[in-house]
Design an enzyme around this catalytic site. Structure first.
Site, short mmCIF file in Angstrom:
data_model
loop_
_atom_site.label_atom_id
_atom_site.label_comp_id
_atom_site.label_asym_id
_atom_site.label_seq_id
_atom_site.Cartn_x
_atom_site.Cartn_y
_atom_site.Cartn_z
N ARG A 292 -33.75 0.90 -16.35
CA ARG A 292 -33.47 1.07 -15.01
C ARG A 292 -32.88 -0.01 -14.30
O ARG A 292 -33.06 -1.19 -14.65
CB ARG A 292 -34.77 1.16 -14.17
N ARG B 136 -30.35 -5.21 -17.03
CA ARG B 136 -31.22 -6.15 -17.24
C ARG B 136 -31.89 -6.10 -18.82
O ARG B 136 -32.04 -7.20 -19.23
CB ARG B 136 -32.68 -5.54 -16.48
N GLY C 125 -48.44 3.35 -3.01
CA GLY C 125 -47.29 2.46 -2.99
C GLY C 125 -46.17 3.21 -2.27
O GLY C 125 -46.31 4.00 -1.68
N HIS D 208 -41.85 -5.83 -16.77
CA HIS D 208 -41.56 -5.73 -15.47
C HIS D 208 -41.79 -4.15 -14.96
O HIS D 208 -42.54 -3.87 -13.96
CB HIS D 208 -40.14 -6.04 -15.04
#
Lengths: 646, 258
Positions: free
Chosen positions: A443, A338, A43, A409
């Site tokens: 985050r 979030r 990644g 997520h």
């Protein structure tokens, strides 16, 4: 209790990284060629690290379970990447990005790491542009920015709704160049099963060739894990189907401490769940909150009619809509972080104002923006996201508001690492989402891409040298050492044990049940009773799994069921540790919301007196309880405050 | 909805394959095609049979792993979607669906619907990059790029490397894939520096891997899940021709210290 040494350099915050780089040990070019490094994962963190280390002259071996390194799940990141460029002249700076990130993480991240992250953020953008990443631009030819949650400046760089894809392909192309030059040996369709320790140091890995089923031993002078997060412990998440925790979990069982396992990010804007057969959840980028307004009906009876299909959202008058984020948080409105946005959605739905068939959805409405800016502007900004939504839900979001609901997520927790990104196992490093380091308890949007690339391009290539400088006299390891044979045998035995269960229930059915336990008890709202219940339930399910799982096929061929079984077996252990960590943390902070600890208005109540630490869990054996170690977080340079987005 | 599936089953790369017929019942119209396959596979596992192997990962249309040839179309009948984003509402109750792997010599079948697409990686390794090392880079805004060009570059860069273009082409040509990468870089000032070497190296590798040539039928563009334009192929041909005519021949771009 073991002594945790975070190795934070001395000196003033802005000088720490520079001073560190000035004084570390380096490896000279001829010695670099003699040193081998294993990087697991391709990644953003893994590919950028593998490419950068190879460019410097190290011999790199890189692994991924996918058929190509280009498919790692960083590719699915949509919205953007933060950097403190201040191109918009809106008052941004390295300090501000650092401060927003620490505050966004609810004061549970290490100050020095976060400052370094903000510091190198600008170099990432320069690097990507040089690689040919086609970021969005203004008509004058300069780079464009947009805003994201938790910030009052526009510092997010983006490439339409495919920023992760473009950054990953950039790193993949740099990696491809090094593969061609022979500096990186690439192993695709290989999955890491365990890490090999020789005399207490990480010296190699055991992998399974997913095509032939062969178990292989690979040796190196250091091992870097860049294997991403563990959100799939919830079964339904925005992670890829193959995303798994096996590499970090096996490393944990070999001695690497696990940092803050309970810190999970529930993303507020995902497409709601639609049925029992569902395999994964799809994110709608947070960037949509720039132009979309979130609301539910003000009246319960309206919400009920909508749920039964008797009323359309467009028929609800403006005064009968509750724009609850704008109401509760006027300063940040729809752009609150979030965790705050997710909890607020849950609160409204739990109170009976949710929409959609299940009542577990809220509206994200673009009608105001379409009226203000025109449909074409909205289409240019979010066209691909709107198209994706329509494909999945079969509704046109230009005409009727989108429905969204929070979903798992990202995991802020991960392997505990020191300032050099090394775990508690010497020679074993963890970068990107696989480590616990920079995001604290929550985050901020567009910061995962920043951290993955910061670790891979600009941090690890320096810090790993400080370790390797010591290793230049160590000759290449033979994979015939007893440690390699023993670890290989353990991995093979475990696969055989799985195959031999020959029970009656599929791997997925166990995974789904684990996901439900996790979502209900270790999800958005947690409490003591639920967490204790989860610990018991997970242990029971784990026992049942090892007695009754059914895996078809053979171990010596392509066998996706066996791959899944190994991963789920590890999730069944990790899930319990997450619950234990959540139970231990008697406070609410960031993504960790303990229902017992909230203000009368329902805001999270942190407890800095007792919990201003990173929890680093130590594995103590199969049937023993894990041991808690604490890294106390000292804030030397900023004042720790109640997080306020009002 | 109830469906009949005719699926290509092949034990491994060396064995012979065949179509096997399966029935699936009570499939929800709002499930995705791969979720329908999950239902089939769960039932096969319960019966003790080998489930159908297929590549998939992100299930949101971006990783490029999924690769099913459905009723004669790569990624099925819907436009501009990958198999994972294809939904069952696009089919009707009682329908028979034929599912095959990508069929192209450079993409050998590994098992059932899984093919080996490493030939694409080889093409990128031949030159699908800008030769810059990490660090020591000038400021990102040092070179302004016209928005139109940056947008066109992004259009090309949207390619997910799934291989649908190859599967759709009667010549198994990889020209749409290669030209998308060539175009992304050729349109940017950063990419112009090695443009001539890049296009030659990538085309040479494409030929070496055994992909066919382009005969302008446009099937690739029609089936591309990301709607990559065939005009990229025209741009690549132009780049290739001008490189051959004007630039010194370069065998391997990285031999020059790239």
């Amino acid at each position: 209790m073991a002594e945790l040494n975070s190795k934070i350099p001395k000196g003033l915050l802005p000088q720490k990284w520079t001073d560190y780089k000035n004084h570390i040990n380096l490896v000279n070019p001829p010695n670099k060629r003699k040193l081998e490094i294993i990087v697991v994962g391709t990644g953003l963190a893994g590919a950028s690290a593998a490419a950068s280390l190879a460019e410097m002259g190290f011999k790199v071996k890189n692994y991924c379970y996918q058929d190509s390194p280009r498919r790692a799940h960083s590719i699915a990141a949509q919205g953007g990447i933060n950097a403190a460029k201040n191109y918009q002249n809106d008052g941004d700076s390295v300090y501000r990005l650092f401060y927003d990130t620490i505050k966004g993480g609810d004061y549970r991240a290490r100050e020095a790491n976060v400052y370094r992250l903000a510091e190198v953020s600008n170099s990432i953008i320069d690097q990507c542009v040089a690689q040919g990443v086609p970021f969005a631009r203004e008509y004058g030819g300069l780079l464009d920015n947009r805003s994201f949650g938790g910030a009052q400046v526009s510092r997010t760089f983006y490439a339409r709704g495919q920023t992760g894809q473009q950054l990953l392909i950039g790193a993949y192309s740099a990696l491809s160049r090094q593969i061609k030059k022979g500096n990186v040996e690439m192993f695709t369709r290989h999955e890491m099963l365990d890490v090999v320790l020789v005399e207490g140091k990480a010296r190699g890995i055991i992998v399974r060739n997913l095509v032939t089923g062969a178990i292989e031993r690979h040796a190196a002078h250091a091992v870097v894990l860049a294997t991403g997060g563990y959100g799939n412990v919830f079964f339904l998440s925005t992670n890829a189907m193959g995303s798994n925790a096996t590499a970090i979990w096996k490393a944990h069982k070999r001695g690497a401490f696990f940092g803050n396992p309970c810190f999970t990010q529930i993303h507020p804007t995902c497409i709601p769940v639609h049925g029992d057969f569902q395999s994964k959840l799809t994110l709608m980028s947070e960037s949509l909150r720039n132009d979309g307004r979130i609301w539910v009906p003000k009246k319960k009876e309206d919400a009920e009619k909508i749920r039964h299909g008797k009323l359309l959202p467009t028929a609800i008058a403006e005064e009968d809509r509750d724009y609850y984020l704008e109401r509760r948080y006027p300063a940040f409105g729809n752009l609150v972080p979030r965790d705050v946005a997710s909890r607020a959605a849950k609160e409204r739905c739990d109170a009976g104002f949710g929409v959609g068939e299940t009542g577990l959805a809220v509206y994200l409405d673009f009608s105001d923006s379409i009226n203000r800016l025109g449909k074409s502007t909205i289409e240019a900004r979010y066209g691909n996201l709107f198209q994706m939504y329509e494909k999945i839900v079969d509704e046109n979001p230009y005409k009727t508001p989108m429905m969204i609901y929070p979903a798992v997520h990202y995991t802020m927790g991960g392997l505990w690492v020191d300032y050099e990104l090394m775990t508690t196992v010497p020679g074993l490093f963890a970068i990107g989402e696989a480590n616990f380091s920079d995001h604290g308890a929550n985050r901020l949007g567009a910061s995962a891409l920043m951290q993955g690339l910061a670790d891979g391009y600009f941090v690890l290539p320096y810090t790993i040298q400080n370790y390797l400088a010591d290793q230049i006299r160590v000759p290449k390891f033979s994979t015939d050492l007893p440690e390699f044979k023993q670890t290989e045998k353990e991995a093979t035995d475990r696969l055989q044990r799985l195959m031999n269960v020959k029970g009656n229930q599929t791997v997925d059915s166990f995974h789904r049940r684990l996901g439900l336990i996790m979502w209900d008890n270790v999800g958005m709202g947690r409490n003591e009773a639920g967490l204790k219940n989860a610990i018991v339930e997970i242990a029971k399910l784990r026992e049942e799994f090892w007695k009754d799982v059914k895996i078809s096929g053979e171990p010596n061929e392509i066998n996706p069921e066996l791959e899944k079984a190994g991963r789920v077996a590890d999730f069944l252990e990790l899930g319990e540790l997450m619950a234990r960590d959540a139970l231990n943390r008697n406070e609410s902070c960031g993504g960790h919301f303990r229902e017992e600890y909230q203000t009368p208005e329902g805001e999270a109540m942190r407890n800095d007196e007792d919990f201003k630490y990173a929890a680093a869990w130590e594995y103590t054996g199969e049937s023993a309880e894990p041991k808690l170690n604490k890294e106390i977080l000292d804030y030397e340079f900023i004042e720790v405050k109640q997080r306020n987005y009002k | 909805m109830n469906l009949t599936l005719k699926i290509w089953r092949q034990k491994n790369a060396t064995s012979k394959g065949r179509f096997v017929t399966y029935k699936v019942n009570d499939i929800s119209t709002s499930s995705s095609f791969l979720e329908m396959m999950d239902v089939l596979n769960e039932s096969l596992v319960m019966k003790g049979e080998d489930p159908v192997a297929f590549d998939h990962d992100c299930r949101e249309g971006i990783c490029g792993a999924c690769s099913m040839y459905i009723n004669g179309h790569p990624h099925g009948p819907d436009k501009a979607v990958t198999t994972c984003q294809l939904h069952m509402r696009k089919f009707s109750d009682g329908e028979t669906i034929v599912i095959e792997p990508w069929r192209a010599r450079p993409f050998p079948v590994l098992k059932d619907l899984i093919v080996d697409r490493s030939a694409f990686d080889k093409i990128i390794q031949a030159g699908g990059y800008i030769s810059v090392n990490t660090g020591g880079i000038p400021d990102a805004n040092a070179i302004p790029i016209p928005k139109v060009k940056a947008d066109l570059s992004m259009d090309a860069a949207a390619c997910i490397g799934c291989g649908a273009c190859v599967a759709a082409c009667k010549n198994a040509s990889a020209m749409l894939f290669v030209s998308a990468k060539v175009s992304q870089f050729a349109l940017l000032p950063q990419g112009r520096i090695e443009a001539a070497e890049r296009v030659q190296a990538m085309v040479a590798e494409m030929d070496k891997q055994g992909f066919g040539n382009c005969t302008n039928t446009g099937a690739c563009e029609a089936e591309c899940p990301k709607e990559i334009s065939i005009s990229n192929i025209a741009r690549m041909n132009r780049e290739f021709l001008s490189a051959k005519v004007c630039a010194p021949k370069v065998k391997e771009m990285n031999e020059g210290g790239g």
